[in-house]
Design a protein around this motif. Structure first.
Motif, PDB file in Angstrom:
ATOM      1  N   MET A   1       0.838  -1.200   0.000  1.00  0.00           N
ATOM      2  CA  MET A   1       0.000   0.000   0.000  1.00  0.00           C
ATOM      3  C   MET A   1       0.874   1.252   0.000  1.00  0.00           C
ATOM      4  O   MET A   1       1.782   1.391   0.824  1.00  0.00           O
ATOM      5  CB  MET A   1      -0.904   0.013   1.233  1.00  0.00           C
ATOM      6  N   PRO A   2       0.651   2.204  -0.935  1.00  0.00           N
ATOM      7  CA  PRO A   2       1.452   3.439  -0.960  1.00  0.00           C
ATOM      8  C   PRO A   2       1.123   4.339   0.217  1.00  0.00           C
ATOM      9  O   PRO A   2       0.128   4.134   0.926  1.00  0.00           O
ATOM     10  CB  PRO A   2       1.041   4.090  -2.290  1.00  0.00           C
ATOM     11  N   LYS A   3       1.954   5.334   0.424  1.00  0.00           N
ATOM     12  CA  LYS A   3       1.837   6.216   1.593  1.00  0.00           C
ATOM     13  C   LYS A   3       0.473   6.891   1.670  1.00  0.00           C
ATOM     14  O   LYS A   3      -0.077   7.066   2.760  1.00  0.00           O
ATOM     15  CB  LYS A   3       2.947   7.263   1.544  1.00  0.00           C
ATOM     16  N   GLU A   4      -0.073   7.282   0.521  1.00  0.00           N
ATOM     17  CA  GLU A   4      -1.351   8.008   0.538  1.00  0.00           C
ATOM     18  C   GLU A   4      -2.549   7.104   0.836  1.00  0.00           C
ATOM     19  O   GLU A   4      -3.655   7.575   1.073  1.00  0.00           O
ATOM     20  CB  GLU A   4      -1.576   8.736  -0.787  1.00  0.00           C
ATOM     21  N   GLY A   5      -2.319   5.782   0.807  1.00  0.00           N
ATOM     22  CA  GLY A   5      -3.393   4.850   1.100  1.00  0.00           C
ATOM     23  C   GLY A   5      -4.407   4.739  -0.031  1.00  0.00           C
ATOM     24  O   GLY A   5      -4.187   5.215  -1.146  1.00  0.00           O
ATOM     25  N   GLN A   6      -5.541   4.113   0.274  1.00  0.00           N
ATOM     26  CA  GLN A   6      -6.597   3.918  -0.716  1.00  0.00           C
ATOM     27  C   GLN A   6      -7.945   3.966  -0.018  1.00  0.00           C
ATOM     28  O   GLN A   6      -8.082   3.537   1.140  1.00  0.00           O
ATOM     29  CB  GLN A   6      -6.419   2.561  -1.418  1.00  0.00           C
ATOM     30  N   GLU A   7      -8.939   4.486  -0.730  1.00  0.00           N
ATOM     31  CA  GLU A   7     -10.297   4.516  -0.179  1.00  0.00           C
ATOM     32  C   GLU A   7     -10.715   3.092   0.183  1.00  0.00           C
ATOM     33  O   GLU A   7     -10.549   2.164  -0.598  1.00  0.00           O
ATOM     34  CB  GLU A   7     -11.252   5.117  -1.210  1.00  0.00           C
ATOM     35  N   ILE A   8     -11.249   2.921   1.392  1.00  0.00           N
ATOM     36  CA  ILE A   8     -11.401   1.586   1.948  1.00  0.00           C
ATOM     37  C   ILE A   8     -12.394   0.713   1.183  1.00  0.00           C
ATOM     38  O   ILE A   8     -12.141  -0.466   0.945  1.00  0.00           O
ATOM     39  CB  ILE A   8     -11.759   1.663   3.451  1.00  0.00           C
ATOM     40  N   ASN A   9     -13.520   1.264   0.772  1.00  0.00           N
ATOM     41  CA  ASN A   9     -14.497   0.450   0.036  1.00  0.00           C
ATOM     42  C   ASN A   9     -13.953   0.044  -1.329  1.00  0.00           C
ATOM     43  O   ASN A   9     -14.154  -1.089  -1.780  1.00  0.00           O
ATOM     44  CB  ASN A   9     -15.810   1.217  -0.120  1.00  0.00           C
ATOM     45  N   GLU A  10     -13.267   0.972  -1.989  1.00  0.00           N
ATOM     46  CA  GLU A  10     -12.635   0.669  -3.267  1.00  0.00           C
ATOM     47  C   GLU A  10     -11.616  -0.450  -3.092  1.00  0.00           C
ATOM     48  O   GLU A  10     -11.563  -1.394  -3.883  1.00  0.00           O
ATOM     49  CB  GLU A  10     -11.955   1.918  -3.801  1.00  0.00           C
ATOM     50  N   HIS A  11     -10.818  -0.338  -2.039  1.00  0.00           N
ATOM     51  CA  HIS A  11      -9.786  -1.346  -1.793  1.00  0.00           C
ATOM     52  C   HIS A  11     -10.394  -2.726  -1.541  1.00  0.00           C
ATOM     53  O   HIS A  11      -9.965  -3.724  -2.129  1.00  0.00           O
ATOM     54  CB  HIS A  11      -8.933  -0.936  -0.594  1.00  0.00           C
ATOM     55  N   LEU A  12     -11.396  -2.787  -0.675  1.00  0.00           N
ATOM     56  CA  LEU A  12     -12.001  -4.079  -0.336  1.00  0.00           C
ATOM     57  C   LEU A  12     -12.710  -4.702  -1.535  1.00  0.00           C
ATOM     58  O   LEU A  12     -12.662  -5.916  -1.725  1.00  0.00           O
ATOM     59  CB  LEU A  12     -12.964  -3.912   0.837  1.00  0.00           C
ATOM     60  N   SER A  13     -13.342  -3.865  -2.337  1.00  0.00           N
ATOM     61  CA  SER A  13     -14.011  -4.378  -3.546  1.00  0.00           C
ATOM     62  C   SER A  13     -13.008  -4.969  -4.516  1.00  0.00           C
ATOM     63  O   SER A  13     -13.222  -6.034  -5.094  1.00  0.00           O
ATOM     64  CB  SER A  13     -14.799  -3.259  -4.223  1.00  0.00           C
TER      65      SER A  13
ATOM     66  N   ARG B   1      -9.979   5.565   4.686  1.00  0.00           N
ATOM     67  CA  ARG B   1      -8.915   5.008   3.872  1.00  0.00           C
ATOM     68  C   ARG B   1      -8.197   3.900   4.630  1.00  0.00           C
ATOM     69  O   ARG B   1      -8.277   3.806   5.851  1.00  0.00           O
ATOM     70  CB  ARG B   1      -7.909   6.102   3.479  1.00  0.00           C
ATOM     71  N   ILE B   2      -7.489   3.091   3.868  1.00  0.00           N
ATOM     72  CA  ILE B   2      -6.648   2.048   4.440  1.00  0.00           C
ATOM     73  C   ILE B   2      -5.205   2.382   4.084  1.00  0.00           C
ATOM     74  O   ILE B   2      -4.941   2.917   3.000  1.00  0.00           O
ATOM     75  CB  ILE B   2      -7.070   0.651   3.944  1.00  0.00           C
ATOM     76  N   TYR B   3      -4.283   2.118   5.019  1.00  0.00           N
ATOM     77  CA  TYR B   3      -2.921   2.617   4.878  1.00  0.00           C
ATOM     78  C   TYR B   3      -1.877   1.519   5.081  1.00  0.00           C
ATOM     79  O   TYR B   3      -2.172   0.443   5.594  1.00  0.00           O
ATOM     80  CB  TYR B   3      -2.663   3.722   5.921  1.00  0.00           C
ATOM     81  N   ASN B   4      -0.649   1.863   4.732  1.00  0.00           N
ATOM     82  CA  ASN B   4       0.495   1.013   5.038  1.00  0.00           C
ATOM     83  C   ASN B   4       0.775   1.089   6.545  1.00  0.00           C
ATOM     84  O   ASN B   4       0.684   2.168   7.136  1.00  0.00           O
ATOM     85  CB  ASN B   4       1.714   1.502   4.242  1.00  0.00           C
ATOM     86  N   THR B   5       1.116  -0.020   7.166  1.00  0.00           N
ATOM     87  CA  THR B   5       1.281  -0.042   8.624  1.00  0.00           C
ATOM     88  C   THR B   5       2.687  -0.453   9.072  1.00  0.00           C
ATOM     89  O   THR B   5       2.910  -0.725  10.253  1.00  0.00           O
ATOM     90  CB  THR B   5       0.262  -1.014   9.254  1.00  0.00           C
ATOM     91  N   PHE B   6       3.643  -0.485   8.158  1.00  0.00           N
ATOM     92  CA  PHE B   6       4.968  -1.004   8.504  1.00  0.00           C
ATOM     93  C   PHE B   6       5.646  -0.190   9.605  1.00  0.00           C
ATOM     94  O   PHE B   6       6.253  -0.752  10.533  1.00  0.00           O
ATOM     95  CB  PHE B   6       5.870  -1.053   7.268  1.00  0.00           C
TER      96      PHE B   6
ATOM     97  N   SER C   1       0.167   5.404   9.138  1.00  0.00           N
ATOM     98  CA  SER C   1       1.429   5.577   8.409  1.00  0.00           C
ATOM     99  C   SER C   1       1.964   7.002   8.552  1.00  0.00           C
ATOM    100  O   SER C   1       3.086   7.289   8.146  1.00  0.00           O
ATOM    101  CB  SER C   1       1.249   5.246   6.916  1.00  0.00           C
ATOM    102  N   ASP C   2       1.165   7.880   9.141  1.00  0.00           N
ATOM    103  CA  ASP C   2       1.556   9.282   9.304  1.00  0.00           C
ATOM    104  C   ASP C   2       2.409   9.432  10.566  1.00  0.00           C
ATOM    105  O   ASP C   2       1.957   9.119  11.679  1.00  0.00           O
ATOM    106  CB  ASP C   2       0.302  10.153   9.408  1.00  0.00           C
ATOM    107  N   HIS C   3       3.623   9.917  10.409  1.00  0.00           N
ATOM    108  CA  HIS C   3       4.553   9.966  11.533  1.00  0.00           C
ATOM    109  C   HIS C   3       4.072  10.868  12.662  1.00  0.00           C
ATOM    110  O   HIS C   3       4.236  10.530  13.847  1.00  0.00           O
ATOM    111  CB  HIS C   3       5.938  10.395  11.057  1.00  0.00           C
ATOM    112  N   GLU C   4       3.477  11.984  12.343  1.00  0.00           N
ATOM    113  CA  GLU C   4       3.008  12.886  13.395  1.00  0.00           C
ATOM    114  C   GLU C   4       1.904  12.236  14.219  1.00  0.00           C
ATOM    115  O   GLU C   4       1.856  12.377  15.448  1.00  0.00           O
ATOM    116  CB  GLU C   4       2.542  14.214  12.807  1.00  0.00           C
ATOM    117  N   GLN C   5       1.002  11.535  13.538  1.00  0.00           N
ATOM    118  CA  GLN C   5      -0.065  10.849  14.266  1.00  0.00           C
ATOM    119  C   GLN C   5       0.499   9.720  15.127  1.00  0.00           C
ATOM    120  O   GLN C   5       0.059   9.502  16.266  1.00  0.00           O
ATOM    121  CB  GLN C   5      -1.118  10.333  13.287  1.00  0.00           C
ATOM    122  N   LEU C   6       1.487   9.004  14.602  1.00  0.00           N
ATOM    123  CA  LEU C   6       2.126   7.949  15.383  1.00  0.00           C
ATOM    124  C   LEU C   6       2.814   8.529  16.616  1.00  0.00           C
ATOM    125  O   LEU C   6       2.724   7.958  17.714  1.00  0.00           O
ATOM    126  CB  LEU C   6       3.133   7.192  14.523  1.00  0.00           C
TER     127      LEU C   6
END
Length: 216
Positions: free
Chosen positions: A52-64, A99-104, A138-143
């Motif tokens: 998953m890229p940094k900007e993530g993806q809309e969750i319903n689109e991703h799951l579909s 959205r769904i994001y990268n969690t590494f 994935s956002d450093h400030e939020q983490l």
């Protein structure tokens, strides 16, 4: 009565709703069996969406796209997750969108927290960031905000995030559990021998814990 201590590897991702459901059920089962069982819980890394890229993806689109399911099925799944969450005392926020994001990077911080015996506090706060606050793990400030909330060192966490610290350790752990055959989460491994898959109800965990302690 002799209390037996178990080692539990809880393989999961911070953006997996069934993982927090499964943990809350496991935690309740352990509470119900407190006179018989204690547990050391180690959170192990799993990425639902490693590419998953940094900007993530809309969750319903991703799951579909990922599972090929319809909007109606998505709605039914959301309601099922909501109700199962409530059954174990966890109220999800509005996950009808978002959205769904990268969690590494979150997993790197969890590895660090594990060295200080603070993993569970951080993991639960990261679940809340994503599911209750619709945050971006994935956002450093939020983490870093979450790091401060649980009383860990923000400056040290920032140094970790700004580098590749713990990258190899997390990759090694991911590969280890992949080689064990773990391909979906949650996966709860007890004493490195017994696997409980999925966000099971409290009574399933309770029954399994009783069996395992009796066998040992």
């Amino acid at each position: 009565m002799t209390t037996k201590n178990l080692t539990i590897d809880f393989v999961s991702d911070v953006s997996c709703p069934w993982c927090i459901i499964g943990f809350r059920a496991l935690d309740q089962a352990l509470e119900n069996l407190a006179e018989q069982v204690t547990a050391d819980i180690h959170w192990q890394p799993f990425e639902l969406n490693p590419s998953m890229p940094k900007e993530g993806q809309e969750i319903n689109e991703h799951l579909s796209q990922k599972y090929g399911i319809s909007e109606q099925q998505l709605s039914q799944n959301r309601e099922a997750i909501k109700q199962r969450g409530l059954s174990v005392g966890y109220e999800f926020g509005n996950r009808g969108g978002g959205r769904i994001y990268n969690t590494f990077d979150a997993h790197r911080l969890l590895h660090w927290a594990g060295e200080q015996n603070r993993q569970t506090e951080l993991k639960l706060a990261l679940f809340d960031l994503y599911f209750k606050q619709s945050g971006n793990p994935s956002d450093h400030e939020q983490l870093l905000t979450v790091i401060e909330q649980v009383g860990l060192d923000r400056k040290q966490a920032k140094t970790i995030l700004d580098s590749d610290t713990y990258e190899q350790e997390v990759r090694k752990s991911q590969q280890h559990f992949k080689q064990l055959g773990i391909s979906s989460v949650p996966a709860v491994i007890i004493n490195s021998r017994h696997l409980i898959s999925g966000g099971q109800p409290v009574d399933v965990f309770e029954h399994a814990l009783k069996q395992i302690t009796e066998q040992s």
